[in-house]
Design an enzyme around this catalytic site. Structure first.
Site, PDB file in Angstrom:
ATOM      1  N   VAL A 120       5.076  -4.364   0.561  1.00 44.00           N
ATOM      2  CA  VAL A 120       4.404  -4.337   1.858  1.00 44.00           C
ATOM      3  C   VAL A 120       4.137  -5.783   2.259  1.00 44.00           C
ATOM      4  O   VAL A 120       3.668  -6.575   1.441  1.00 44.00           O
ATOM      5  CB  VAL A 120       3.059  -3.571   1.768  1.00 44.00           C
ATOM      6  CG1 VAL A 120       2.377  -3.509   3.119  1.00 44.00           C
ATOM      7  CG2 VAL A 120       3.264  -2.183   1.179  1.00 44.00           C
ATOM      8  N   CYS A 121       4.409  -6.112   3.506  1.00 40.74           N
ATOM      9  CA  CYS A 121       4.126  -7.458   4.000  1.00 40.74           C
ATOM     10  C   CYS A 121       2.634  -7.737   3.874  1.00 40.74           C
ATOM     11  O   CYS A 121       1.805  -7.014   4.426  1.00 40.74           O
ATOM     12  CB  CYS A 121       4.584  -7.601   5.448  1.00 40.74           C
ATOM     13  SG  CYS A 121       4.128  -9.190   6.173  1.00 40.74           S
ATOM     14  N   VAL A 122       2.300  -8.795   3.153  1.00 38.58           N
ATOM     15  CA  VAL A 122       0.900  -9.107   2.890  1.00 38.58           C
ATOM     16  C   VAL A 122       0.138  -9.440   4.167  1.00 38.58           C
ATOM     17  O   VAL A 122      -1.014  -9.006   4.341  1.00 38.58           O
ATOM     18  CB  VAL A 122       0.771 -10.237   1.834  1.00 38.58           C
ATOM     19  CG1 VAL A 122       1.364 -11.542   2.328  1.00 38.58           C
ATOM     20  CG2 VAL A 122      -0.671 -10.414   1.394  1.00 38.58           C
TER      21      VAL A 122
END
Length: 138
Positions: free
Chosen positions: A87-89
């Site tokens: 997941v994109c931080v």
């Protein structure tokens, strides 16, 4: 013969029909690949949760009993097929989703990243896109 690796770029919120379609595609692809195990085909599948799809990784997301819980479905699929769930931080943090490390780093009150998901930078997506990939956005 060169094979392509599917990359599912999931951007739809878990309440959107496209989010469920992404799960269905991933499940069908992985089950089909498992059925063809005896061949030398590349059966890798990459997924990346970006934007509103980061909400899928929220462990505190409640789902009514008459709806499919996409978080649990992705967790089950990942466990069954050893699938990474990056997941994109940045998009996760901006939506109130954090792991323990980022909670400490940014002085947040707790963490709520669902088990099996991991917060990663966009460089992970860039690495997945290198080589011979077939990008599909949901």
């Amino acid at each position: 013969m060169t094979t392509t690796t599917p990359l599912l770029l999931i951007t739809a919120d878990p309440s959107h029909p496209l989010a469920y379609l992404a799960l269905r595609y991933a499940r069908a692809y992985l089950q089909n690949a498992a059925n063809k195990k005896d061949t030398n085909d590349n059966t890798t599948l990459n997924v990346f949760f970006y934007g509103d799809a980061a909400n899928t990784a929220n462990d505190l997301r409640w789902q009514s009993a008459d709806q499919i819980n996409l978080t649990k479905e992705w967790q089950t699929l990942a466990e069954q097929f050893q699938l990474a769930l990056p997941v994109c931080v940045s998009t996760a943090l901006s939506r109130g989703i954090s792991d323990t490390d980022n909670s400490k780093r940014h002085q947040l009150n707790g963490d709520n990243l669902a088990t099996g998901f991991s917060l990663v930078g966009l460089s992970e997506l860039a690495m997945m896109m290198q080589g011979n990939c077939r990008l599909m956005q949901f």
